[in-house]
Every structure is written in structure tokens, then in C-alpha cells.
Design a protein around this motif. Structure first.
Motif, PDB file in Angstrom:
ATOM      1  N   ALA A 152     -40.578 -58.697  38.052  1.00  0.00           N
ATOM      2  CA  ALA A 152     -40.305 -60.120  37.897  1.00  0.00           C
ATOM      3  C   ALA A 152     -40.472 -60.513  36.433  1.00  0.00           C
ATOM      4  CB  ALA A 152     -41.243 -60.935  38.783  1.00  0.00           C
ATOM      5  N   LEU A 204     -39.066 -71.918  34.840  1.00  0.00           N
ATOM      6  CA  LEU A 204     -39.894 -71.475  33.713  1.00  0.00           C
ATOM      7  C   LEU A 204     -39.068 -70.598  32.771  1.00  0.00           C
ATOM      8  CD1 LEU A 204     -43.181 -70.668  35.608  1.00  0.00           C
ATOM      9  CD2 LEU A 204     -42.819 -72.505  33.989  1.00  0.00           C
ATOM     10  N   THR A 205     -38.274 -69.716  33.359  1.00  0.00           N
ATOM     11  CA  THR A 205     -37.470 -68.827  32.518  1.00  0.00           C
ATOM     12  C   THR A 205     -36.435 -69.622  31.728  1.00  0.00           C
ATOM     13  OG1 THR A 205     -37.716 -67.251  34.301  1.00  0.00           O
ATOM     14  CG2 THR A 205     -36.190 -66.670  32.554  1.00  0.00           C
ATOM     15  N   GLU A 206     -35.831 -70.583  32.407  1.00  0.00           N
ATOM     16  CA  GLU A 206     -34.831 -71.406  31.710  1.00  0.00           C
ATOM     17  C   GLU A 206     -35.480 -72.172  30.558  1.00  0.00           C
ATOM     18  OE1 GLU A 206     -31.590 -72.032  31.616  1.00  0.00           O
ATOM     19  OE2 GLU A 206     -31.275 -70.350  32.960  1.00  0.00           O
ATOM     20  N   MET A 207     -36.710 -72.615  30.792  1.00  0.00           N
ATOM     21  CA  MET A 207     -37.411 -73.383  29.764  1.00  0.00           C
ATOM     22  C   MET A 207     -37.596 -72.526  28.519  1.00  0.00           C
ATOM     23  SD  MET A 207     -40.872 -75.402  30.449  1.00  0.00           S
ATOM     24  CE  MET A 207     -42.061 -74.338  29.725  1.00  0.00           C
ATOM     25  N   ILE A 208     -38.005 -71.290  28.729  1.00  0.00           N
ATOM     26  CA  ILE A 208     -38.226 -70.414  27.585  1.00  0.00           C
ATOM     27  C   ILE A 208     -36.902 -70.063  26.927  1.00  0.00           C
ATOM     28  CG2 ILE A 208     -38.773 -67.996  27.079  1.00  0.00           C
ATOM     29  CD1 ILE A 208     -41.052 -70.034  26.907  1.00  0.00           C
ATOM     30  N   ARG A 209     -35.891 -69.905  27.753  1.00  0.00           N
ATOM     31  CA  ARG A 209     -34.591 -69.582  27.172  1.00  0.00           C
ATOM     32  C   ARG A 209     -34.101 -70.743  26.287  1.00  0.00           C
ATOM     33  NH1 ARG A 209     -29.045 -67.928  29.843  1.00  0.00           N
ATOM     34  NH2 ARG A 209     -30.221 -67.534  31.729  1.00  0.00           N
ATOM     35  N   VAL A 249     -46.403 -69.796  29.292  1.00  0.00           N
ATOM     36  CA  VAL A 249     -45.386 -69.920  30.341  1.00  0.00           C
ATOM     37  C   VAL A 249     -45.274 -68.616  31.112  1.00  0.00           C
ATOM     38  CG1 VAL A 249     -42.966 -70.364  30.811  1.00  0.00           C
ATOM     39  CG2 VAL A 249     -44.137 -71.713  29.122  1.00  0.00           C
ATOM     40  N   MET A 294     -39.886 -70.161  39.291  1.00  0.00           N
ATOM     41  CA  MET A 294     -39.810 -69.068  38.322  1.00  0.00           C
ATOM     42  C   MET A 294     -38.544 -69.194  37.494  1.00  0.00           C
ATOM     43  SD  MET A 294     -41.167 -66.162  40.914  1.00  0.00           S
ATOM     44  CE  MET A 294     -40.725 -64.704  40.006  1.00  0.00           C
ATOM     45  N   TRP A 295     -37.498 -69.584  38.157  1.00  0.00           N
ATOM     46  CA  TRP A 295     -36.232 -69.764  37.430  1.00  0.00           C
ATOM     47  C   TRP A 295     -36.390 -70.859  36.377  1.00  0.00           C
ATOM     48  CZ3 TRP A 295     -33.219 -74.146  37.075  1.00  0.00           C
ATOM     49  CH2 TRP A 295     -31.983 -73.968  36.441  1.00  0.00           C
ATOM     50  N   LYS A 310     -35.354 -62.886  28.668  1.00  0.00           N
ATOM     51  CA  LYS A 310     -34.796 -64.134  28.123  1.00  0.00           C
ATOM     52  C   LYS A 310     -35.569 -64.638  26.906  1.00  0.00           C
ATOM     53  CE  LYS A 310     -31.739 -64.248  31.255  1.00  0.00           C
ATOM     54  NZ  LYS A 310     -30.466 -63.668  30.872  1.00  0.00           N
ATOM     55  N   ALA A 338     -45.125 -65.541  40.491  1.00  0.00           N
ATOM     56  CA  ALA A 338     -44.622 -64.310  41.090  1.00  0.00           C
ATOM     57  C   ALA A 338     -45.667 -63.747  42.039  1.00  0.00           C
ATOM     58  CB  ALA A 338     -44.271 -63.303  40.002  1.00  0.00           C
ATOM     59  N   GLU A 391     -40.686 -71.041  45.388  1.00  0.00           N
ATOM     60  CA  GLU A 391     -41.338 -70.243  44.340  1.00  0.00           C
ATOM     61  C   GLU A 391     -40.302 -69.672  43.368  1.00  0.00           C
ATOM     62  OE1 GLU A 391     -44.386 -69.873  43.556  1.00  0.00           O
ATOM     63  OE2 GLU A 391     -45.301 -70.859  45.272  1.00  0.00           O
ATOM     64  N   VAL A 392     -39.233 -69.144  43.920  1.00  0.00           N
ATOM     65  CA  VAL A 392     -38.226 -68.521  43.060  1.00  0.00           C
ATOM     66  C   VAL A 392     -37.617 -69.568  42.131  1.00  0.00           C
ATOM     67  CG1 VAL A 392     -36.048 -67.290  43.030  1.00  0.00           C
ATOM     68  CG2 VAL A 392     -37.750 -66.707  44.709  1.00  0.00           C
ATOM     69  N   GLU A 447     -47.935 -68.427  33.642  1.00  0.00           N
ATOM     70  CA  GLU A 447     -47.656 -69.235  34.824  1.00  0.00           C
ATOM     71  C   GLU A 447     -46.602 -68.554  35.688  1.00  0.00           C
ATOM     72  OE1 GLU A 447     -47.057 -73.350  34.059  1.00  0.00           O
ATOM     73  OE2 GLU A 447     -46.268 -73.672  36.073  1.00  0.00           O
ATOM     74  N   PHE A 448     -45.632 -67.969  35.005  1.00  0.00           N
ATOM     75  CA  PHE A 448     -44.570 -67.259  35.721  1.00  0.00           C
ATOM     76  C   PHE A 448     -45.164 -66.130  36.562  1.00  0.00           C
ATOM     77  CE2 PHE A 448     -41.378 -63.952  36.025  1.00  0.00           C
ATOM     78  CZ  PHE A 448     -40.224 -64.649  36.326  1.00  0.00           C
ATOM     79  N   LEU A 479     -37.665 -59.791  34.105  1.00  0.00           N
ATOM     80  CA  LEU A 479     -36.556 -60.764  34.125  1.00  0.00           C
ATOM     81  C   LEU A 479     -36.827 -61.889  33.145  1.00  0.00           C
ATOM     82  CD1 LEU A 479     -35.865 -61.131  37.947  1.00  0.00           C
ATOM     83  CD2 LEU A 479     -34.679 -59.742  36.269  1.00  0.00           C
ATOM     84  N   PHE A 480     -38.079 -62.328  33.138  1.00  0.00           N
ATOM     85  CA  PHE A 480     -38.467 -63.427  32.253  1.00  0.00           C
ATOM     86  C   PHE A 480     -38.410 -62.966  30.801  1.00  0.00           C
ATOM     87  CE2 PHE A 480     -41.703 -65.538  29.768  1.00  0.00           C
ATOM     88  CZ  PHE A 480     -41.534 -66.871  30.099  1.00  0.00           C
ATOM     89  N   THR A 504     -44.652 -69.337  24.853  1.00  0.00           N
ATOM     90  CA  THR A 504     -44.096 -68.262  25.671  1.00  0.00           C
ATOM     91  C   THR A 504     -45.189 -67.568  26.460  1.00  0.00           C
ATOM     92  OG1 THR A 504     -42.538 -67.952  23.871  1.00  0.00           O
ATOM     93  CG2 THR A 504     -42.575 -66.288  25.570  1.00  0.00           C
ATOM     94  N   LEU A 552     -32.778 -63.789  42.000  1.00  0.00           N
ATOM     95  CA  LEU A 552     -33.233 -64.522  40.814  1.00  0.00           C
ATOM     96  C   LEU A 552     -32.493 -64.033  39.574  1.00  0.00           C
ATOM     97  CD1 LEU A 552     -35.148 -66.433  39.361  1.00  0.00           C
ATOM     98  CD2 LEU A 552     -36.841 -64.638  39.313  1.00  0.00           C
ATOM     99  N   LEU A 596     -30.009 -66.093  37.026  1.00  0.00           N
ATOM    100  CA  LEU A 596     -30.287 -66.200  35.591  1.00  0.00           C
ATOM    101  C   LEU A 596     -29.138 -65.650  34.762  1.00  0.00           C
ATOM    102  CD1 LEU A 596     -34.016 -65.171  35.480  1.00  0.00           C
ATOM    103  CD2 LEU A 596     -33.084 -67.343  34.734  1.00  0.00           C
ATOM    104  N   LYS A 624     -36.736 -64.846  23.206  1.00  0.00           N
ATOM    105  CA  LYS A 624     -36.134 -64.403  21.950  1.00  0.00           C
ATOM    106  C   LYS A 624     -37.187 -63.702  21.104  1.00  0.00           C
ATOM    107  CE  LYS A 624     -32.894 -68.153  22.096  1.00  0.00           C
ATOM    108  NZ  LYS A 624     -33.501 -68.767  23.302  1.00  0.00           N
TER     109      LYS A 624
END
Lengths: 213, 293
Positions: free
Chosen positions: B281, A183-188, B192, A180-181, B288, B200, A176-177, B195-196, B284-285, B189, B227, B231, B290
């Protein structure tokens, strides 16, 4: 590990023989080859590579720079290294040979000069020598040699995590983590270059940016 | 006489007229060959419409295709100008709601990971919303955009406190014209993040103590910290190394170690609520994302 070839000057072979070379009937059993490094400062030898040609045993002596006052001494760094297991037969007679510094009897730092002593006790062979002689020193370390800690000290697989009773399943948590990572990287990674055209900072406008027309 | 009627029918474009006509006995069927049926379908636009519908089905691969198609044609009806012009002109507010609904429907057709389809749908939604404005002002204003973002988040069943920081970050002001790129980035965004948050939530369930139905704060915080570390630590690194490092940090072994350490530490155990976990959680998202500039 990278290595760099050292430019060297290989002198002609000198035969060691009792009596006159031209008149004596017997062929010489010992040859000496001197190798000098005229254009190089004393260096640390990494590897010697050559192609054998019917040499049975090889000894190498090295002259090393010690200090500016004392004259450099000759030291034997390889003694009777066997190139042909049976000097009378063909085996090993024409092989490529690599000798590394850890095979040497002494430290190979600050090398000034090398002397190769070739022996061939068998009278079967008309001549013997070594060819394609090349001397290497250690090259500069490639920058990628410094690995991050997570790569050079990976968590060993054998070490089972000491699971406390009631701890959630690490592999499912990890899955799961990781999602989540991702998805975050994708947005970044996704970004738009389009700007909406705001000229204010925190709701305040710079007077110079406003036009009166 | 009847031939003429047939000819006339073939030229009529309005579908309503053709349905009325079809009850008539077609005497001259022999004369009007099979080709004419095909022609008719093409002329009234049914061929094109069905093709578009089938393409949408293929694109979205819905679990219930019939419901999907029903919804699709319902939206088609709303969109066609004939329908909008004929009835009573609905109130401005109602119209706006309809447009939002239609845009949302388009946006949800494809999952954001099917990037081409998703981008297509975003463009369609954008057109939906912007074409409806006054003729003078094409484009989409910030008010509609923000409204749409709020609707998506609300429908996504994410707690309001969780998504509020994101909305604050990517919202546009009411008077601003929103370009397509900004619109697309915002929609992406938003989806996503939803989904995030769902992930979580699933993670929280894993961490939950089945007896108490809450998670241990120490464990939850340890997982979130791991996490965050993955990141952040690699912000400067090049992409492949970053991904490898994250993989190493987020592997089961190191997570187990982190959770283990958290429990061994001599801090008192206290519960962590689901809302708090999700909020942390999501932070954190959102860090990131922008902001709109």
C-alpha cells in the motif's frame, strides 16, 4: 443537442383561389410560402420553428437533392398538421410552434427547398400566415459529448453485489480506501518549487558543470 | 525605603527575582495600585508568555490541556537562553537530541490537515533546528533533516521496511543545506505517509479473516489493485473528472465487485501478512511523492 440556424430566403405568400383575387368577394383559404436556401449546400433539416398567426392546418413539402443526374423531386413531409384544434376559435392561433425532423413523414436529409402550405377553412379571420420562420440544422457535436465509461455506464444501484460469505463489508473497505486515495492525491498535489541545488545525476557530476575557479 | 523596593521590583525582568520578592509584605499596596500588578506581569513577560501558550492550546486543541501546557513550558525552559547558558554546557550530541525533541514537539502540535497551523509549526521547528547551529552557518543541514525524518517515522510506529523507500526518496545528503520549502514538504509527506499507513492498517483489519487473523491474498491484492487503478488511470485527466472517476472506482459497489471477482477466480487462497500489505500500500503512495531534486 446543439442546433444551428440556417440562413434562408422566405418568399412572399401566394394565395390559391378560384377566380380573380382582386374582384372575388371570398377570401382565400390556402396560402403557399416558399422557402429557399440560396447560400447553403443541401443540409439535413433538424427543426422548423415559427409563430403561428391564425393558420389552422399546415402541410410542408420538401425538395431534396437526390443525385446530380435526376432532377430533385418534391415530397410531402408534413400533411395537414393541426395548429388550431378548432379553426373558428382562438386556441393555438398565435402560438410558437416547433416541428422536429422525427415528426416528418420522410427523411429530411439534403434539403434544397421547402414549401409551406397553410390552410384556414374558417371565414372568421381576415388573414392568416406564419411569422418569424426559422430553419435549423444540427450543429457540430460538442466535444464533451463523449463520456467516459464510468460515467455513462454507472454501476446500477439496484444490483446487489453477490456477497460471498465472509467477504469484508464493502462500504467500510471503500471508506478506508477512499481516505487513502485522498491522502495520496494530497501529496501528489503538493509540490515545492524550491530546488536543493544538486547538479549530479545518481552521484556523478557532469564535468562541464564543475568550475575550476 | 519600601517604596523604592517596590519600584525596583517592578523593573526587575528576571522572573526568579520577582518570585523571591513576592513573599515580602507589601505595605504600600494602596500606593501601588491594581494597575501596577498588570504592569508587572507585562514587564516580566508573563502576559506575553501566557498569551502565546493559550494561543497554542487553541491551535492544537489537545485532549489533555494540562499535560500539553506542562510540556509546553518545559520546552520554553529549554529554549530560553538563560537556562542554556547558566548550567554546564551539555554535550554536542545531547544538545542535538534536545533540539530534535523540541522540533518534533512543535511539529506534532497541529495535524497536517490544519494547514496554516501546521505550516507555522514547521517554520518554528525549522528555526529551532537551524538557529542552534554555529553562527557562521545558519540553516539546516541534511544530516539533521534526515535524522528528524527518521525520528518521525520511528515514533509513528510504521514498520521500517514500509517507510524506508520514502526516506530514500525525500532524504537530503548530510552536507546539503535544506531550504525551508524542502523541509516543509518533507515533513508534510512524512506525516501524511504515517496517516496513510495507519489507514492501511485499519483496512487490513477489515480484510482480516477473524478466525485466521490474516487476510486473503486475493482479496487484499484486489483492493490494492483497485486503489492503484484509481490513482493511475486518471493521470492525464483534468482534476474534477479525475476525482469523479476515482469516486466511481472506489465506491462500495465496485470494490465489492473486485473482491468478489478475486474470490471467484480459481486461484488458491494464500495468506497475506500485515507487513506485506502495508508495504504494498505504501508503495502506491510513495510512487506519487516527488523526490527531492
Amino acid at each position: 443537442m446543439s442546433r444551428v440556424s440556417v440562413p434562408c430566403h422566405v418568399k412572399g405568400t401566394v394565395a390559391l383561389q378560384v377566380g380573380d383575387v382582386r374582384t372575388s368577394q371570398g377570401r382565400p383559404g390556402v396560402l403557399v410560402i416558399d422557402v429557399t436556401f440560396p447560400s447553403v449546400a443541401p443540409f439535413e433539416l433538424q427543426e422548423i420553428m415559427f409563430k403561428n398567426y391564425y393558420t389552422a392546418f399546415l402541410s410542408i413539402r420538401v425538395r431534396q437533392h437526390t443525385s446530380t443526374h435526376t432532377p430533385a423531386k418534391w415530397v410531402t413531409c408534413l400533411r395537414d398538421y393541426c395548429l388550431m384544434p378548432d379553426p373558428h376559435s382562438e386556441e393555438g392561433a398565435q402560438e410558437y410552434v416547433s416541428l422536429f425532423k422525427h415528426q416528418m413523414l420522410c427523411d429530411m436529409a439534403r434539403v434544397l427547398e421547402l414549401r409551406l402550405i397553410l390552410r384556414q377553412p374558417s371565414p372568421l379571420w381576415l388573414s392568416f400566415t406564419v411569422e418569424e420562420l426559422q430553419i435549423y440544422q444540427q450543429g457540430p457535436k460538442s466535444p464533451s459529448m463523449t463520456f467516459p465509461k464510468w460515467l455513462s455506464h454507472p454501476v446500477s444501484c439496484e444490483q446487489p453485489a453477490p456477497l460471498i460469505e465472509g467477504l469484508p463489508d464493502p462500504s467500510r473497505v471503500s471508506s478506508e480506501v477512499q481516505q487513502m486515495w485522498a491522502l495520496t492525491e494530497m501529496i501528489r498535489a503538493s509540490h515545492t518549487s524550491t530546488r536543493i541545488g544538486r547538479f549530479d545525476v545518481d552521484g556523478c557530476y557532469d564535468l562541464n558543470l564543475l568550475s575550476y575557479t | 525605603m519600601k517604596m523604592a523596593a517596590v519600584e525596583k521590583r517592578r523593573q526587575v525582568v528576571a522572573p526568579a527575582a520577582s518570585f523571591a520578592d513576592s513573599s515580602r509584605p507589601a505595605v504600600s499596596r494602596a500606593a501601588a495600585t491594581a494597575e501596577s500588578e498588570e504592569d508587572f506581569l507585562r514587564q516580566v513577560g508573563v502576559t506575553e508568555m501566557l498569551r502565546a501558550a493559550l494561543l497554542k492550546v487553541l491551535e492544537a486543541r489537545p485532549e489533555e490541556p494540562i499535560a500539553f501546557l506542562a510540556h509546553y513550558f518545559e520546552n520554553m525552559g529549554l529554549r530560553s537562553p538563560a537556562n542554556g547558558g547558566a548550567g554546564e554546557p551539555p554535550g554536542q550530541l545531547l544538545l542535538q537530541q534536545q533540539r530534535l525533541g523540541r522540533a518534533l514537539w512543535h511539529l506534532r502540535l497541529a495535524h497536517h490537515s490544519q494547514r496554516t497551523a501546521f505550516n507555522n509549526n514547521v517554520s518554528v521547528a525549522y528555526e529551532c533546528l537551524s538557529a542552534s547551529g554555529r553562527k557562521k552557518k545558519p540553516g539546516l543541514d541534511g544530516r539533521t533533516y534526515s535524522e528528524l525524518l527518521k525520528r518521525i517515522c520511528r515514533d509513528g510506529e510504521a514498520p521500517e521496511e514500509v517507510v524506508a523507500p520514502l526516506l530514500h526518496k525525500i532524504q537530503c545528503r548530510d552536507h546539503e543545506a535544506v531550504p525551508l520549502d524542502v523541509f516543509r514538504a518533507g515533513m508534510l509527506t512524512c506525516f501524511v505517509l504515517l496517516e496513510f499507513v495507519a489507514r492501511a492498517g485499519a483496512l487490513y483489519q477489515l480484510l482480516e479473516d477473524p478466525a485466521l487473523a490474516v487476510a486473503d491474498r486475493r482479496v487484499g491484492q484486489a483492493v490494492l489493485d483497485t486503489l492503484e487503478g484509481a490513482l493511475q488511470a486518471s493521470d492525464a485527466a483534468a482534476v474534477p473528472a479525475r476525482f469523479l472517476e476515482a469516486g466511481s472506482r472506489l465506491g462500495p459497489d465496485s470494490l465489492a465487485l473486485a473482491m468478489d471477482r478475486a474470490l471467484v477466480a480459481r486461484r488458491p487462497s494464500s495468506p497475506m501478512t500485515r507487513e506485506e500489505f502495508l508495504e504494498k500500500a505504501a508503495a502506491l503512495f510513495i510512487a506519487k511523492v516527488k523526490p527531492v531534486a
